[in-house]
Design an enzyme around this catalytic site. Structure first.
Site, PDB file in Angstrom:
ATOM      1  N   ARG A  44       0.859  -1.186   0.000  1.00 45.67           N
ATOM      2  CA  ARG A  44       0.000   0.000   0.000  1.00 45.67           C
ATOM      3  C   ARG A  44       0.894   1.235   0.000  1.00 45.67           C
ATOM      4  O   ARG A  44       2.113   1.138   0.096  1.00 45.67           O
ATOM      5  CB  ARG A  44      -1.018   0.006   1.156  1.00 45.67           C
ATOM      6  CG  ARG A  44      -0.651  -0.641   2.454  1.00 45.67           C
ATOM      7  CD  ARG A  44       0.358   0.058   3.324  1.00 45.67           C
ATOM      8  NE  ARG A  44       0.125   1.478   3.467  1.00 45.67           N
ATOM      9  CZ  ARG A  44       1.047   2.366   3.745  1.00 45.67           C
ATOM     10  NH1 ARG A  44       2.315   1.990   3.908  1.00 45.67           N
ATOM     11  NH2 ARG A  44       0.781   3.631   3.860  1.00 45.67           N
ATOM     12  N   GLY A  45       0.246   2.420  -0.109  1.00 47.46           N
ATOM     13  CA  GLY A  45       1.012   3.665  -0.225  1.00 47.46           C
ATOM     14  C   GLY A  45       1.155   3.975  -1.710  1.00 47.46           C
ATOM     15  O   GLY A  45       1.551   3.102  -2.501  1.00 47.46           O
ATOM     16  N   ALA A  46       0.830   5.220  -2.071  1.00 42.86           N
ATOM     17  CA  ALA A  46       0.704   5.565  -3.496  1.00 42.86           C
ATOM     18  C   ALA A  46       1.936   5.214  -4.349  1.00 42.86           C
ATOM     19  O   ALA A  46       1.809   4.515  -5.363  1.00 42.86           O
ATOM     20  CB  ALA A  46       0.333   7.042  -3.622  1.00 42.86           C
ATOM     21  N   ARG A  87      -7.694  -0.471  -6.606  1.00 43.49           N
ATOM     22  CA  ARG A  87      -7.895   0.678  -5.721  1.00 43.49           C
ATOM     23  C   ARG A  87      -7.971   1.938  -6.599  1.00 43.49           C
ATOM     24  O   ARG A  87      -7.073   2.174  -7.403  1.00 43.49           O
ATOM     25  CB  ARG A  87      -6.748   0.798  -4.695  1.00 43.49           C
ATOM     26  CG  ARG A  87      -6.620  -0.433  -3.793  1.00 43.49           C
ATOM     27  CD  ARG A  87      -5.681  -0.161  -2.615  1.00 43.49           C
ATOM     28  NE  ARG A  87      -6.272   0.728  -1.637  1.00 43.49           N
ATOM     29  CZ  ARG A  87      -5.578   1.324  -0.657  1.00 43.49           C
ATOM     30  NH1 ARG A  87      -4.275   1.142  -0.570  1.00 43.49           N
ATOM     31  NH2 ARG A  87      -6.174   2.124   0.204  1.00 43.49           N
ATOM     32  N   GLN A 193      -2.104   2.315  10.044  1.00 43.83           N
ATOM     33  CA  GLN A 193      -0.804   2.420   9.355  1.00 43.83           C
ATOM     34  C   GLN A 193       0.205   3.218  10.186  1.00 43.83           C
ATOM     35  O   GLN A 193       1.406   2.983  10.092  1.00 43.83           O
ATOM     36  CB  GLN A 193      -0.978   3.091   7.988  1.00 43.83           C
ATOM     37  CG  GLN A 193      -1.688   2.251   6.935  1.00 43.83           C
ATOM     38  CD  GLN A 193      -3.177   2.506   6.916  1.00 43.83           C
ATOM     39  OE1 GLN A 193      -3.771   2.831   7.923  1.00 43.83           O
ATOM     40  NE2 GLN A 193      -3.785   2.375   5.752  1.00 43.83           N
ATOM     41  N   ASP A 234      -2.037  10.820  -1.991  1.00 39.98           N
ATOM     42  CA  ASP A 234      -2.417   9.767  -2.942  1.00 39.98           C
ATOM     43  C   ASP A 234      -2.709  10.330  -4.316  1.00 39.98           C
ATOM     44  O   ASP A 234      -2.573   9.637  -5.326  1.00 39.98           O
ATOM     45  CB  ASP A 234      -3.633   8.999  -2.420  1.00 39.98           C
ATOM     46  CG  ASP A 234      -3.188   8.085  -1.307  1.00 39.98           C
ATOM     47  OD1 ASP A 234      -3.132   8.543  -0.162  1.00 39.98           O
ATOM     48  OD2 ASP A 234      -2.821   6.932  -1.617  1.00 39.98           O
ATOM     49  N   ASN A 243      -5.556  12.361   0.534  1.00 40.80           N
ATOM     50  CA  ASN A 243      -4.638  11.537   1.334  1.00 40.80           C
ATOM     51  C   ASN A 243      -5.474  10.760   2.348  1.00 40.80           C
ATOM     52  O   ASN A 243      -6.710  10.911   2.399  1.00 40.80           O
ATOM     53  CB  ASN A 243      -3.579  12.422   2.015  1.00 40.80           C
ATOM     54  CG  ASN A 243      -2.454  11.605   2.630  1.00 40.80           C
ATOM     55  OD1 ASN A 243      -1.894  10.719   1.983  1.00 40.80           O
ATOM     56  ND2 ASN A 243      -2.136  11.863   3.884  1.00 40.80           N
ATOM     57  N   LYS A 244      -4.817   9.962   3.134  1.00 41.91           N
ATOM     58  CA  LYS A 244      -5.489   9.078   4.090  1.00 41.91           C
ATOM     59  C   LYS A 244      -6.566   9.807   4.889  1.00 41.91           C
ATOM     60  O   LYS A 244      -6.363  10.940   5.344  1.00 41.91           O
ATOM     61  CB  LYS A 244      -4.429   8.485   5.030  1.00 41.91           C
ATOM     62  CG  LYS A 244      -4.932   7.574   6.128  1.00 41.91           C
ATOM     63  CD  LYS A 244      -5.797   6.446   5.631  1.00 41.91           C
ATOM     64  CE  LYS A 244      -5.152   5.597   4.581  1.00 41.91           C
ATOM     65  NZ  LYS A 244      -6.120   4.714   3.872  1.00 41.91           N
TER      66      LYS A 244
HETATM   67  O1  MRU Z   1      -4.584   3.230   2.224  1.00 41.57           O
HETATM   68  P1  MRU Z   1      -3.094   3.430   2.160  1.00 41.57           P
HETATM   69  O2  MRU Z   1      -2.363   2.864   3.319  1.00 41.57           O
HETATM   70  O3  MRU Z   1      -2.537   2.965   0.821  1.00 41.57           O
HETATM   71  O4  MRU Z   1      -2.925   4.996   2.206  1.00 41.57           O
HETATM   72  C1  MRU Z   1      -1.651   5.565   2.184  1.00 41.57           C
HETATM   73  C2  MRU Z   1      -1.639   7.040   2.308  1.00 41.57           C
HETATM   74  O5  MRU Z   1      -2.652   7.675   2.440  1.00 41.57           O
HETATM   75  C3  MRU Z   1      -0.300   7.710   2.176  1.00 41.57           C
HETATM   76  O6  MRU Z   1      -0.249   8.882   2.925  1.00 41.57           O
HETATM   77  C4  MRU Z   1      -0.049   8.072   0.705  1.00 41.57           C
HETATM   78  O7  MRU Z   1      -0.289   6.956  -0.130  1.00 41.57           O
HETATM   79  C5  MRU Z   1       1.323   8.588   0.467  1.00 41.57           C
HETATM   80  S1  MRU Z   1       2.537   7.325   0.667  1.00 41.57           S
HETATM   81  C6  MRU Z   1       4.067   8.001   0.333  1.00 41.57           C
END
Ligand code: MRU
Length: 337
Positions: A44-46, A87, A193, A234, A243-244
Site C-alpha cells: 500500500r502507499g501511493a 484501488r 498504518q 495519494d 490523502n489518508k
Molecule cells: O490506504 P493506504 O495505506 O494505501 O494509504 C496511504 C496514504 O494515504 C499515504 O499517505 C499516501 O499513499 C502517500 S505514501 C508516500
C-alpha cells in the site's frame, strides 16, 4: 529499507498486513497475485502501488507465451485492466500502468523486445521513486528547524514507497542533516498504518517517535507541541490533495493553530488536469471499522462509513514538496499545471 525486489520471474514484497508482529516476505508470480496483494493492502502507499502495478505488468510479460507482438500487447492490456480495478484513489497506480503500456507499445522488434521494454520500464519506475524521495527529503528538510517536533499521519515512509519515503523522507533527511527531530505519529484508524508501520520503520531507524491516537491531534497542537505537519498524498489535483482519511481534520486544526502544513509527494502523484469532484474515494469493507484486527468492537448490525481517503483543499496547505522543490499551491500549478 526497500519494500519491493524484482527477482526476474517473481516480485518479492513485504506483507504489510503482518507488520509489526512479523516480517513476512511474499513472492508474487502473476498479475492476479499482484492485484490481490494491492486490494488486501499487503502492499500500500501511493508510490509503492505505482511500482508494484508496473511490476505486475512485468510479470504478465515474462510469463506470457504469446507468439506475436499483438497477442502480448493484448495480454498486457488485460493485466492492466485487472490491476486498475483494485484501488481507485492513488493516481500513481494508473500513472505507472500507462507508462509501462506506452513503453510496450513503442518497443520496436519482436515479442522479446516488448518483454524487455516492460521489465526495463518497471525497474526504472522503481529506481526513480527512490531517487525522487531522496530529493524530496533534501528540499523538505530545509523547512525543518534545528530542533523540531513533526506530526505525520498514516505511513508515507519507506514502506509506502520503494524506499526512503516521502513525508518520512523529509524526517530522515532532517535527521541525516544533524537536526534533532521528534516525530508524533497518529495511529490512523481504521487500519492503523501509523501505529503499525510508521512507528515500526522509525523505531527501526532509531528515530525518536511518539504514538498518539487520531483524536489527540487537537490536544498536542493546542499544547504547542507541534512545529510542523508533514504528510504524503495519494493524488494531488488542481484544487487540493487526497490523502489518508483524517488528513483534512489535521489540516484544519493546523491552520487554526498557525502550524505549517506540508504535503510531500513525487511528481508521479500529481493529477493537475483534474479537479477533486472527478476523483473516486475508495470505500472499504465495514469490517475494518467494526473490528480491530480479528476482534469485533462494535455491535452486529451497526451501519458503517469507511472512506479510505479524504480531500484537503489547497487553502489549508502551506506548501507541497516535490523532487523539484518546495511550492506554494499557486506555484505548483504554475510549475506543473
Ligand atoms: O490506504 P493506504 O495505506 O494505501 O494509504 C496511504 C496514504 O494515504 C499515504 O499517505 C499516501 O499513499 C502517500 S505514501 C508516500
Amino acid at each position: 529499507m526497500r519494500s519491493v525486489e524484482w527477482l526476474g520471474s517473481a516480485l518479492r514484497v513485504l506483507d504489510q498486513t503482518r507488520l509489526p508482529s512479523e516480517e513476512v516476505w511474499l513472492e508474487l508470480r502473476d498479475p492476479g497475485e499482484v492485484a490481490e496483494a494491492i486490494k488486501s493492502m499487503r502492499v500500500r502507499g501511493a508510490p509503492l502501488l505505482g511500482a508494484v502495478a508496473a511490476y505486475g505488468l512485468a510479470l504478465a510479460a515474462v510469463r506470457s507465451r504469446a507468439a506475436s507482438k499483438e497477442e502480448l500487447l493484448l495480454e498486457l492490456e488485460e493485466a492492466a485492466e485487472l490491476i486498475r480495478s483494485t484501488r481507485p484513489t492513488a493516481v500513481n497506480l494508473f500513472w505507472a500502468i500507462e507508462r509501462v503500456l506506452k513503453a510496450a507499445r513503442e518497443a520496436e522488434g519482436d515479442v522479446e523486445a516488448i518483454r524487455e521494454a516492460v521489465v526495463r520500464e518497471a525497474n526504472l519506475i522503481a529506481e526513480e521513486d527512490v531517487a525522487m524521495n531522496k530529493r524530496i527529503g533534501k528540499h523538505g528538510q530545509a523547512l525543518v528547524p534545528q530542533r523540531a517536533t513533526i506530526l505525520t499521519h498514516c505511513n508515507a515512509g519507506a514502506l509506502a514507497t520503494v524506499g526512503y519515503g516521502t513525508a518520512l523522507g523529509v524526517v530522515r533527511a532532517a535527521v541525516e542533516a544533524g537536526k534533532e527531530v521528534h516525530v508524533i505519529a497518529t495511529e490512523t484508524r481504521p487500519l492503523l498504518q501509523g501505529a503499525r508501520l510508521t512507528a515500526y520503520e522509525l523505531l527501526k531507524d532509531g528515530i525518536n517517535v511518539t504514538l498518539i491516537t487520531d483524536n489527540m491531534v487537537g490536544y498536542v497542537m493546542a499544547k504547542g507541541m507541534i512545529d510542523l505537519v508533514v504528510v504524503g498524498a495519494d493524488r494531488i489535483v488542481r484544487d487540493g490533495v487526497f490523502n489518508k482519511i483524517g488528513t483534512y481534520s489535521i489540516a484544519v486544526l493546523a491552520k487554526e493553530h498557525g502550524i505549517p502544513f506540508y504535503v510531500a509527494a513525487p511528481s508521479s502523484t500529481l493529477d493537475l488536469s483534474r479537479a477533486s469532484s472527478e476523483v473516486v474515494i475508495e470505500e472499504r469493507d465495514p469490517r475494518e471499522v467494526t473490528h480491530v484486527g480479528p476482534i469485533r468492537i462494535a455491535p452486529e448490525g451497526v451501519k458503517v462509513l469507511n472512506p479510505a481517503f479524504d480531500f484537503t483543499p489547497m487553502r489549508y496547505i502551506t506548501a507541497i514538496i516535490t523532487e523539484d522543490g518546495v511550492f506554494k499551491p499557486d506555484e505548483l500549478l504554475k510549475r506543473y499545471g
